[in-house]
Design a protein around this motif. Structure first.
Motif, PDB file in Angstrom:
ATOM      1  N   ASN A   5       0.825  -1.201   0.000  1.00  0.00           N
ATOM      2  CA  ASN A   5       0.000   0.000   0.000  1.00  0.00           C
ATOM      3  C   ASN A   5       0.861   1.254   0.000  1.00  0.00           C
ATOM      4  O   ASN A   5       0.790   2.058  -0.904  1.00  0.00           O
ATOM      5  CB  ASN A   5      -0.942  -0.021   1.200  1.00  0.00           C
ATOM      6  N   HIS A   6       1.686   1.432   1.052  1.00  0.00           N
ATOM      7  CA  HIS A   6       2.532   2.619   1.117  1.00  0.00           C
ATOM      8  C   HIS A   6       3.719   2.366   2.039  1.00  0.00           C
ATOM      9  O   HIS A   6       3.759   1.385   2.771  1.00  0.00           O
ATOM     10  CB  HIS A   6       1.744   3.850   1.578  1.00  0.00           C
ATOM     11  N   PHE A   7       4.654   3.284   1.973  1.00  0.00           N
ATOM     12  CA  PHE A   7       5.830   3.282   2.848  1.00  0.00           C
ATOM     13  C   PHE A   7       5.934   4.676   3.432  1.00  0.00           C
ATOM     14  O   PHE A   7       5.606   5.654   2.770  1.00  0.00           O
ATOM     15  CB  PHE A   7       7.089   2.938   2.035  1.00  0.00           C
ATOM     16  N   ASN A   8       6.378   4.804   4.683  1.00  0.00           N
ATOM     17  CA  ASN A   8       6.415   6.093   5.360  1.00  0.00           C
ATOM     18  C   ASN A   8       7.833   6.561   5.647  1.00  0.00           C
ATOM     19  O   ASN A   8       8.682   5.786   6.061  1.00  0.00           O
ATOM     20  CB  ASN A   8       5.654   6.002   6.687  1.00  0.00           C
ATOM     21  N   GLY A  48       2.331   7.903 -10.467  1.00  0.00           N
ATOM     22  CA  GLY A  48       1.470   8.056 -11.632  1.00  0.00           C
ATOM     23  C   GLY A  48       1.212   6.777 -12.403  1.00  0.00           C
ATOM     24  O   GLY A  48       0.435   6.778 -13.352  1.00  0.00           O
ATOM     25  N   SER A  49       1.863   5.675 -12.014  1.00  0.00           N
ATOM     26  CA  SER A  49       1.651   4.440 -12.765  1.00  0.00           C
ATOM     27  C   SER A  49       1.303   3.247 -11.881  1.00  0.00           C
ATOM     28  O   SER A  49       0.839   2.240 -12.382  1.00  0.00           O
ATOM     29  CB  SER A  49       2.881   4.116 -13.621  1.00  0.00           C
ATOM     30  N   SER A  50       1.516   3.353 -10.585  1.00  0.00           N
ATOM     31  CA  SER A  50       1.160   2.260  -9.678  1.00  0.00           C
ATOM     32  C   SER A  50       0.336   2.834  -8.522  1.00  0.00           C
ATOM     33  O   SER A  50       0.256   4.044  -8.343  1.00  0.00           O
ATOM     34  CB  SER A  50       2.416   1.561  -9.144  1.00  0.00           C
ATOM     35  N   SER A  51      -0.241   1.951  -7.730  1.00  0.00           N
ATOM     36  CA  SER A  51      -1.042   2.410  -6.592  1.00  0.00           C
ATOM     37  C   SER A  51      -0.195   2.584  -5.328  1.00  0.00           C
ATOM     38  O   SER A  51      -0.681   3.100  -4.333  1.00  0.00           O
ATOM     39  CB  SER A  51      -2.187   1.431  -6.322  1.00  0.00           C
ATOM     40  N   PHE A  52       1.057   2.165  -5.374  1.00  0.00           N
ATOM     41  CA  PHE A  52       1.951   2.289  -4.221  1.00  0.00           C
ATOM     42  C   PHE A  52       2.278   3.760  -3.975  1.00  0.00           C
ATOM     43  O   PHE A  52       2.512   4.514  -4.922  1.00  0.00           O
ATOM     44  CB  PHE A  52       3.242   1.508  -4.481  1.00  0.00           C
ATOM     45  N   THR A  53       2.263   4.184  -2.710  1.00  0.00           N
ATOM     46  CA  THR A  53       2.571   5.576  -2.393  1.00  0.00           C
ATOM     47  C   THR A  53       3.650   5.675  -1.317  1.00  0.00           C
ATOM     48  O   THR A  53       3.843   4.761  -0.526  1.00  0.00           O
ATOM     49  CB  THR A  53       1.317   6.340  -1.902  1.00  0.00           C
ATOM     50  N   LEU A  54       4.314   6.822  -1.332  1.00  0.00           N
ATOM     51  CA  LEU A  54       5.256   7.174  -0.281  1.00  0.00           C
ATOM     52  C   LEU A  54       4.551   8.192   0.605  1.00  0.00           C
ATOM     53  O   LEU A  54       4.130   9.247   0.141  1.00  0.00           O
ATOM     54  CB  LEU A  54       6.532   7.790  -0.871  1.00  0.00           C
ATOM     55  N   GLU A  55       4.400   7.856   1.872  1.00  0.00           N
ATOM     56  CA  GLU A  55       3.767   8.745   2.837  1.00  0.00           C
ATOM     57  C   GLU A  55       4.845   9.561   3.543  1.00  0.00           C
ATOM     58  O   GLU A  55       5.763   9.001   4.147  1.00  0.00           O
ATOM     59  CB  GLU A  55       2.984   7.937   3.871  1.00  0.00           C
ATOM     60  N   LEU A  56       4.746  10.880   3.444  1.00  0.00           N
ATOM     61  CA  LEU A  56       5.634  11.765   4.184  1.00  0.00           C
ATOM     62  C   LEU A  56       4.851  12.288   5.375  1.00  0.00           C
ATOM     63  O   LEU A  56       3.749  12.808   5.217  1.00  0.00           O
ATOM     64  CB  LEU A  56       6.101  12.926   3.304  1.00  0.00           C
ATOM     65  N   THR A  57       5.408  12.149   6.574  1.00  0.00           N
ATOM     66  CA  THR A  57       4.739  12.588   7.793  1.00  0.00           C
ATOM     67  C   THR A  57       5.537  13.711   8.429  1.00  0.00           C
ATOM     68  O   THR A  57       6.736  13.546   8.696  1.00  0.00           O
ATOM     69  CB  THR A  57       4.609  11.430   8.811  1.00  0.00           C
TER      70      THR A  57
END
Length: 122
Positions: A5-8, A48-57
């Motif tokens: 899903n994502h990485f933070n 823009g091409s996958s559903s994976f996101t990088l979460e910045l907190t």
């Protein structure tokens, strides 16, 4: 079924980090969230091409850099324009390590996180 899903990454300055990720990796904001009490802000970046996101907190009031230990972790991106990305990162001065034998290199973001750049292989 299970999917990534994502990485933070926790960051000190969300604006500075967004600027870096837009320039270095062409990542763009896809979603934001703010704590109900304003104590934190989340910014999710996508490629823009996958559903994976990088979460910045960003945690409000935090001024001390995060302890990244020995930085024995990293996020990796694959590119179909390895030479172009290498030149862009070289111009930005953010390449922190190269492994020519493996054909990869790493860039470092403003908070000290390492990001591996891997060429697309056939």
């Amino acid at each position: 079924m299970l999917q990534f899903n994502h990485f933070n990454f926790n960051v000190l300055d969300l604006g500075r980090s967004l600027d870096f990720y837009e320039k270095a990796l062409d990542l763009r904001p896809v979603r934001t969230k703010e704590g109900p009490d304003g104590s934190f802000r989340l910014l999710f970046l996508g490629d823009g091409s996958s559903s994976f996101t990088l979460e910045l907190t960003e945690v409000k009031g935090r001024t001390e850099p995060y302890d990244l230990g020995e930085c024995e972790f990293h996020l990796a991106f694959t590119t179909d324009d390895f030479d172009g990305m290498y030149q862009r990162h070289r111009d930005m001065g953010c390449i922190c390590f190269e492994n020519r034998d493996m054909g990869v290199y790493f860039i470092e973001d403003p908070d000290g996180y390492w990001i591996e750049i891997v060429p697309q292989r056939s």
